[in-house]
Design a protein around this motif. Structure first.
Motif, PDB file in Angstrom:
ATOM      1  N   LEU A  34     -19.163   1.547 -42.060  1.00 43.31           N
ATOM      2  CA  LEU A  34     -19.313   1.147 -40.662  1.00 43.31           C
ATOM      3  C   LEU A  34     -20.318   0.006 -40.534  1.00 43.31           C
ATOM      4  O   LEU A  34     -20.134  -0.913 -39.732  1.00 43.31           O
ATOM      5  CB  LEU A  34     -19.750   2.344 -39.818  1.00 43.31           C
ATOM      6  N   ARG A  35     -21.377   0.052 -41.339  1.00 46.89           N
ATOM      7  CA  ARG A  35     -22.350  -1.060 -41.367  1.00 46.89           C
ATOM      8  C   ARG A  35     -21.656  -2.363 -41.742  1.00 46.89           C
ATOM      9  O   ARG A  35     -21.864  -3.400 -41.112  1.00 46.89           O
ATOM     10  CB  ARG A  35     -23.469  -0.752 -42.358  1.00 46.89           C
ATOM     11  N   LYS A  36     -20.838  -2.314 -42.776  1.00 46.69           N
ATOM     12  CA  LYS A  36     -20.138  -3.519 -43.237  1.00 46.69           C
ATOM     13  C   LYS A  36     -19.189  -4.043 -42.162  1.00 46.69           C
ATOM     14  O   LYS A  36     -19.113  -5.256 -41.910  1.00 46.69           O
ATOM     15  CB  LYS A  36     -19.362  -3.218 -44.515  1.00 46.69           C
ATOM     16  N   GLN A  37     -18.468  -3.127 -41.550  1.00 44.77           N
ATOM     17  CA  GLN A  37     -17.532  -3.518 -40.493  1.00 44.77           C
ATOM     18  C   GLN A  37     -18.271  -4.165 -39.325  1.00 44.77           C
ATOM     19  O   GLN A  37     -17.828  -5.198 -38.782  1.00 44.77           O
ATOM     20  CB  GLN A  37     -16.777  -2.276 -40.013  1.00 44.77           C
ATOM     21  N   PHE A  38     -19.396  -3.572 -38.935  1.00 44.34           N
ATOM     22  CA  PHE A  38     -20.173  -4.113 -37.822  1.00 44.34           C
ATOM     23  C   PHE A  38     -20.703  -5.506 -38.151  1.00 44.34           C
ATOM     24  O   PHE A  38     -20.628  -6.422 -37.315  1.00 44.34           O
ATOM     25  CB  PHE A  38     -21.326  -3.163 -37.489  1.00 44.34           C
ATOM     26  N   ILE A  39     -21.223  -5.685 -39.355  1.00 42.58           N
ATOM     27  CA  ILE A  39     -21.741  -7.002 -39.742  1.00 42.58           C
ATOM     28  C   ILE A  39     -20.617  -8.029 -39.757  1.00 42.58           C
ATOM     29  O   ILE A  39     -20.796  -9.174 -39.296  1.00 42.58           O
ATOM     30  CB  ILE A  39     -22.446  -6.922 -41.108  1.00 42.58           C
ATOM     31  N   ASP A  40     -19.447  -7.649 -40.252  1.00 50.43           N
ATOM     32  CA  ASP A  40     -18.309  -8.576 -40.224  1.00 50.43           C
ATOM     33  C   ASP A  40     -17.997  -9.010 -38.794  1.00 50.43           C
ATOM     34  O   ASP A  40     -17.744 -10.199 -38.529  1.00 50.43           O
ATOM     35  CB  ASP A  40     -17.071  -7.916 -40.834  1.00 50.43           C
ATOM     36  N   ASP A  41     -18.012  -8.054 -37.869  1.00 52.82           N
ATOM     37  CA  ASP A  41     -17.725  -8.374 -36.466  1.00 52.82           C
ATOM     38  C   ASP A  41     -18.797  -9.287 -35.877  1.00 52.82           C
ATOM     39  O   ASP A  41     -18.487 -10.259 -35.171  1.00 52.82           O
ATOM     40  CB  ASP A  41     -17.619  -7.088 -35.647  1.00 52.82           C
ATOM     41  N   ARG A  96     -18.477 -12.803 -37.417  1.00 50.46           N
ATOM     42  CA  ARG A  96     -17.297 -13.503 -36.889  1.00 50.46           C
ATOM     43  C   ARG A  96     -17.572 -14.034 -35.483  1.00 50.46           C
ATOM     44  O   ARG A  96     -17.252 -15.176 -35.160  1.00 50.46           O
ATOM     45  CB  ARG A  96     -16.092 -12.575 -36.884  1.00 50.46           C
ATOM     46  N   GLU A  97     -18.181 -13.206 -34.640  1.00 49.73           N
ATOM     47  CA  GLU A  97     -18.441 -13.627 -33.263  1.00 49.73           C
ATOM     48  C   GLU A  97     -19.604 -14.607 -33.173  1.00 49.73           C
ATOM     49  O   GLU A  97     -19.746 -15.317 -32.186  1.00 49.73           O
ATOM     50  CB  GLU A  97     -18.688 -12.408 -32.385  1.00 49.73           C
ATOM     51  N   SER A  98     -20.431 -14.638 -34.216  1.00 50.28           N
ATOM     52  CA  SER A  98     -21.542 -15.592 -34.241  1.00 50.28           C
ATOM     53  C   SER A  98     -21.132 -16.910 -34.856  1.00 50.28           C
ATOM     54  O   SER A  98     -21.944 -17.826 -34.980  1.00 50.28           O
ATOM     55  CB  SER A  98     -22.707 -15.010 -35.049  1.00 50.28           C
ATOM     56  N   GLN A  99     -19.871 -16.993 -35.288  1.00 48.68           N
ATOM     57  CA  GLN A  99     -19.349 -18.190 -35.954  1.00 48.68           C
ATOM     58  C   GLN A  99     -20.200 -18.541 -37.164  1.00 48.68           C
ATOM     59  O   GLN A  99     -20.456 -19.702 -37.466  1.00 48.68           O
ATOM     60  CB  GLN A  99     -19.275 -19.370 -34.972  1.00 48.68           C
ATOM     61  N   ALA A 100     -20.652 -17.483 -37.860  1.00 49.24           N
ATOM     62  CA  ALA A 100     -21.545 -17.677 -38.993  1.00 49.24           C
ATOM     63  C   ALA A 100     -20.788 -17.788 -40.315  1.00 49.24           C
ATOM     64  O   ALA A 100     -21.369 -17.667 -41.376  1.00 49.24           O
ATOM     65  CB  ALA A 100     -22.545 -16.519 -39.066  1.00 49.24           C
ATOM     66  N   ASN A 101     -19.476 -18.001 -40.253  1.00 50.14           N
ATOM     67  CA  ASN A 101     -18.702 -18.172 -41.481  1.00 50.14           C
ATOM     68  C   ASN A 101     -18.521 -19.638 -41.834  1.00 50.14           C
ATOM     69  O   ASN A 101     -17.808 -19.979 -42.759  1.00 50.14           O
ATOM     70  CB  ASN A 101     -17.330 -17.490 -41.335  1.00 50.14           C
ATOM     71  N   VAL A 102     -19.183 -20.533 -41.069  1.00 52.41           N
ATOM     72  CA  VAL A 102     -19.050 -21.966 -41.311  1.00 52.41           C
ATOM     73  C   VAL A 102     -19.607 -22.294 -42.701  1.00 52.41           C
ATOM     74  O   VAL A 102     -20.712 -21.889 -43.060  1.00 52.41           O
ATOM     75  CB  VAL A 102     -19.800 -22.778 -40.241  1.00 52.41           C
ATOM     76  N   ASN A 103     -18.819 -23.019 -43.495  1.00 51.78           N
ATOM     77  CA  ASN A 103     -19.239 -23.453 -44.832  1.00 51.78           C
ATOM     78  C   ASN A 103     -19.666 -22.302 -45.734  1.00 51.78           C
ATOM     79  O   ASN A 103     -20.530 -22.457 -46.589  1.00 51.78           O
ATOM     80  CB  ASN A 103     -20.387 -24.479 -44.726  1.00 51.78           C
ATOM     81  N   GLY A 104     -19.089 -21.129 -45.522  1.00 58.67           N
ATOM     82  CA  GLY A 104     -19.363 -20.019 -46.421  1.00 58.67           C
ATOM     83  C   GLY A 104     -20.651 -19.277 -46.189  1.00 58.67           C
ATOM     84  O   GLY A 104     -21.032 -18.419 -46.998  1.00 58.67           O
ATOM     85  N   ALA A 105     -21.355 -19.546 -45.089  1.00 59.07           N
ATOM     86  CA  ALA A 105     -22.646 -18.879 -44.852  1.00 59.07           C
ATOM     87  C   ALA A 105     -22.496 -17.390 -44.593  1.00 59.07           C
ATOM     88  O   ALA A 105     -23.428 -16.617 -44.810  1.00 59.07           O
ATOM     89  CB  ALA A 105     -23.367 -19.549 -43.689  1.00 59.07           C
ATOM     90  N   ALA A 106     -21.334 -16.949 -44.125  1.00 62.51           N
ATOM     91  CA  ALA A 106     -21.155 -15.539 -43.761  1.00 62.51           C
ATOM     92  C   ALA A 106     -21.366 -14.622 -44.956  1.00 62.51           C
ATOM     93  O   ALA A 106     -21.965 -13.549 -44.823  1.00 62.51           O
ATOM     94  CB  ALA A 106     -19.775 -15.316 -43.167  1.00 62.51           C
ATOM     95  N   LYS A 107     -20.894 -15.007 -46.126  1.00 63.36           N
ATOM     96  CA  LYS A 107     -21.040 -14.153 -47.301  1.00 63.36           C
ATOM     97  C   LYS A 107     -22.510 -13.941 -47.647  1.00 63.36           C
ATOM     98  O   LYS A 107     -22.945 -12.812 -47.913  1.00 63.36           O
ATOM     99  CB  LYS A 107     -20.299 -14.779 -48.485  1.00 63.36           C
ATOM    100  N   VAL A 108     -23.277 -15.009 -47.638  1.00 62.29           N
ATOM    101  CA  VAL A 108     -24.707 -14.909 -47.944  1.00 62.29           C
ATOM    102  C   VAL A 108     -25.415 -14.071 -46.885  1.00 62.29           C
ATOM    103  O   VAL A 108     -26.271 -13.229 -47.203  1.00 62.29           O
ATOM    104  CB  VAL A 108     -25.333 -16.319 -48.025  1.00 62.29           C
TER     105      VAL A 108
END
Length: 428
Positions: free
Chosen positions: A98-105, A108-120
């Protein structure tokens, strides 16, 4: 960490737990309320980004926390159960998946996947215990917090360009807006401003996964995926049968109509939704910044929202034989419309600042009309609005004042800072 529901167990609280949401008026005796104590997110406000984060000034954290604690203690001293958003979220995220799912959400809504930053960022956030992870998500993540060895893109090194990976959420202490209790259900709101849109995700998870709410089949009258914005500061529960909603800077007519239709279909007690159009400006951002219910037949109002002879646009939506259409009728006088829908022969509108041109404008800016009723004729207000408070007392109200030098910098009052979960029903 102790549970926020770790309080003396009483039959009333046990009843509340069986029926986790019950709000059928603005003035019924308040039993359970949701707050958010201001935290590090307030200290991550800086002058350059105030407008982006919807603030006009920077509160001083130690003082705003003391003032908020005083507010919470004031409610507790009246026998009100106080829940804290941040603690509910921690209790909700009880397992790793559930923690992982929440962080993914959130990412995604923070648009923090730009240039691969979401993984870090996901790895970084998951490295914390749940309570620290939630605090970090709420307070924001600075670029300088990530080790340089994990940065792979130019923009990640440019802290002076924009310092945050994740923006802070300093508006979270206004728990009224992301969601609103209506009857035994809730609207989980699509918020208008990008700075606040992630906030209602917390309530979505709480309703779906927290043990206090999950499994109780809590009706969601409108969810955050709806295309048009609505915010809780515009949603007022005038009675079991009547909901008033402001058509405002933050709440759209289309969202009001959809919410009304859903209530008519799924909650038999709701008979009318009153849409009240107010000027669309920052000073009047929600209906509850210019109008609140304080007793069975008394309301606060900022006179500037009314035209000559009290004229303004009021629309009454009622259930229609056609399920996808509401019957809509127009009224031009708010006082008369309220008397009509509430079945009152008389009612009193108490003007903010006594209606004085200077005092009413000043005290409305400092949330003089934003009162929190904790029982019929009993309201919590900011101490700074002394003219409005005195006038309320002259009308027979019990006024409980709280300190407000820093709380008021966020542009919201006691009603804005509180989301009722359970109120006693009004017995007519």
């Amino acid at each position: 960490m102790s549970s926020i529901t770790e309080i003396v167990s009483t039959p009333e609280i046990q009843k509340n737990r069986m029926h986790p949401i019950n709000v059928t008026s603005e003035i019924g005796t308040l039993k359970t309320v949701l707050l958010k104590r201001p935290g590090k997110e307030v200290e991550n406000l800086v002058p350059e980004y105030l407008q982006r984060l919807l603030f006009d000034d920077i509160p001083y954290l130690p003082v705003i926390q003391r003032e908020h604690d005083y507010f919470a203690e004031t409610l507790k001293n009246r026998g009100i159960e106080v829940l804290y958003l941040e603690k509910l979220v921690v209790e909700t995220l009880s397992n790793q998946e559930l923690r992982k799912q929440f962080i993914d959400d959130i990412l995604r809504e923070s648009q923090a996947n730009v240039n691969g930053a979401a993984k870090v960022l996901k790895e970084y956030l998951l490295s914390f215990p749940t309570s620290a992870m939630v605090e970090k998500i709420m307070s924001g993540v600075l670029k300088r917090e990530i080790e340089k060895s994990k940065k792979t893109h130019l923009y990640e090194f440019m802290e002076d360009h924009y310092p945050f990976y994740l923006d802070p959420m300093p508006n979270l202490y206004f728990t009224r807006d992301p969601a609103a209790s209506i009857g035994n259900g809730i609207s989980i709101n699509k918020m208008r401003e990008p700075a606040r849109q992630r906030e209602s995700l917390f309530m979505e998870y709480i309703i779906n996964y927290h043990p206090r709410f999950a499994g109780h089949d809590v009706p969601v009258w409108l969810d955050r995926s709806f295309s048009f914005s609505i915010e809780g500061g515009d949603e007022l529960i005038l009675s079991k049968e009547v909901v008033a909603i402001g058509v405002s800077e933050r709440t759209s007519a289309k969202a009001i109509e959809r919410l009304a239709l859903n209530l008519f279909k799924r909650q038999d007690s709701t008979k009318k939704v009153v849409a009240v159009e107010i000027p669309k400006c920052r000073a009047f951002m929600h209906l509850d910044t210019v109008f609140t219910m304080v007793d069975h037949d008394k309301f606060t109002i900022h006179p500037a929202i009314q035209g000559p002879q009290g004229n303004m646009n009021v629309y009454i939506l009622e259930k229609s034989p056609e399920a996808e259409i509401a019957t809509i009728s127009h009224r031009s006088n708010l006082q008369e419309a309220l008397k009509e829908v509430l079945g009152l022969s008389e009612l009193v509108l108490i003007p903010c600042g006594g209606g004085d041109e200077i005092a009413s404008s000043r005290e409305q800016w400092n949330d003089g009309s934003n009162t929190l009723a904790i029982a019929p004729g009993v309201v919590v207000t900011y101490d700074r609005n002394y003219i409005s408070n005195d006038l309320l007392r002259q009308h027979g109200m019990e006024v409980i004042e709280i300190t407000s030098s820093e709380l008021s910098r966020g542009r919201g009052g006691p009603r804005c800072m509180s989301m009722p979960i359970v109120r006693e029903d009004i017995i007519n």
